[in-house]
Design a protein around this motif. Structure first.
Motif, PDB file in Angstrom:
ATOM      1  N   ASP A   1      -4.364   4.169  -0.420  1.00 57.55           N
ATOM      2  CA  ASP A   1      -3.080   4.885  -0.450  1.00 57.55           C
ATOM      3  C   ASP A   1      -2.002   4.036  -1.112  1.00 57.55           C
ATOM      4  O   ASP A   1      -1.230   4.517  -1.934  1.00 57.55           O
ATOM      5  CB  ASP A   1      -2.641   5.293   0.949  1.00 57.55           C
ATOM      6  CG  ASP A   1      -3.511   6.387   1.566  1.00 57.55           C
ATOM      7  OD1 ASP A   1      -4.284   7.020   0.824  1.00 57.55           O
ATOM      8  OD2 ASP A   1      -3.421   6.587   2.794  1.00 57.55           O
ATOM      9  N   GLU A   2      -1.969   2.755  -0.760  1.00 55.64           N
ATOM     10  CA  GLU A   2      -0.982   1.841  -1.345  1.00 55.64           C
ATOM     11  C   GLU A   2      -1.218   1.691  -2.850  1.00 55.64           C
ATOM     12  O   GLU A   2      -0.267   1.678  -3.634  1.00 55.64           O
ATOM     13  CB  GLU A   2      -1.053   0.480  -0.638  1.00 55.64           C
ATOM     14  CG  GLU A   2       0.019  -0.483  -1.047  1.00 55.64           C
ATOM     15  CD  GLU A   2       1.422  -0.019  -0.665  1.00 55.64           C
ATOM     16  OE1 GLU A   2       2.370  -0.352  -1.418  1.00 55.64           O
ATOM     17  OE2 GLU A   2       1.600   0.666   0.361  1.00 55.64           O
TER      18      GLU A   2
ATOM     19  N   LYS B   1       0.042   4.611  -4.902  1.00 55.09           N
ATOM     20  CA  LYS B   1       1.488   4.568  -5.108  1.00 55.09           C
ATOM     21  C   LYS B   1       1.819   3.718  -6.335  1.00 55.09           C
ATOM     22  O   LYS B   1       2.808   3.939  -7.010  1.00 55.09           O
ATOM     23  CB  LYS B   1       2.201   4.000  -3.888  1.00 55.09           C
ATOM     24  CG  LYS B   1       2.166   4.886  -2.682  1.00 55.09           C
ATOM     25  CD  LYS B   1       2.828   4.200  -1.513  1.00 55.09           C
ATOM     26  CE  LYS B   1       2.612   4.968  -0.230  1.00 55.09           C
ATOM     27  NZ  LYS B   1       3.127   4.223   0.940  1.00 55.09           N
ATOM     28  N   HIS B   2       0.970   2.722  -6.580  1.00 50.23           N
ATOM     29  CA  HIS B   2       1.156   1.799  -7.708  1.00 50.23           C
ATOM     30  C   HIS B   2       0.864   2.470  -9.040  1.00 50.23           C
ATOM     31  O   HIS B   2       1.419   2.090 -10.063  1.00 50.23           O
ATOM     32  CB  HIS B   2       0.241   0.583  -7.499  1.00 50.23           C
ATOM     33  CG  HIS B   2       0.140  -0.334  -8.661  1.00 50.23           C
ATOM     34  ND1 HIS B   2       1.130  -1.226  -8.996  1.00 50.23           N
ATOM     35  CD2 HIS B   2      -0.846  -0.484  -9.588  1.00 50.23           C
ATOM     36  CE1 HIS B   2       0.751  -1.896 -10.072  1.00 50.23           C
ATOM     37  NE2 HIS B   2      -0.430  -1.480 -10.446  1.00 50.23           N
TER      38      HIS B   2
END
Length: 139
Positions: free
Chosen positions: A133-134, A137-138
């Motif tokens: 998920d992180e 976002k990137h």
């Protein structure tokens, strides 16, 4: 323990996945060109699988393989380095397992040949969901 968890545990404990983990560690520590070759092979195989199967599970498999590949490529290029080595090794092992033709359920078996591949890829994907998920976002 549920039946599906037991089945995934048997695959994870199999000599095939253990071999993928060992090779993954070596690849990650010593061979970035090999990592990129692995990504190319995994993307090609998932594309071929998607072309011959119009199943929802193939779409899920495709999503994870593409995401794993992008993550490793970003790590190798140095544009995303927030993941611990153990997570990267698991992702690489899942990709290696996916491209291996002879594993817990050999890929040449019609309909069921990629069931174990899907199980491993989804298992890793769920285990590192927050990291994925992180990373998304990137992107």
């Amino acid at each position: 323990m549920s039946h599906s968890r037991t089945w995934v545990k048997r695959i994870v404990d199999s000599p095939f996945f253990k071999e993928a983990m060992e090779k993954s560690t070596l690849l990650f520590n010593q061979n970035q060109v090999g990592l990129l070759t692995l990504i190319k092979g995994a993307l090609q195989k998932v594309q071929e699988t998607a072309a011959t199967n119009n199943l929802t599970v193939v779409k899920l498999l495709n999503r994870y393989i593409v995401l794993f590949s992008e993550l490793i490529k970003s790590y190798v290029q140095g544009s995303y380095t927030k993941l611990p080595l153990v997570t990267l090794v698991k992702i690489t092992a899942a990709l290696l397992y996916f491209v291996m033709p002879f594993d817990f359920i050999p890929d040449f078996l019609p309909f069921v040949g990629f069931a174990d591949d899907l199980a491993i890829v989804v298992w890793v994907g769920k285990a590192i969901k927050e990291e994925l998920d992180e990373f998304e976002k990137h992107l």
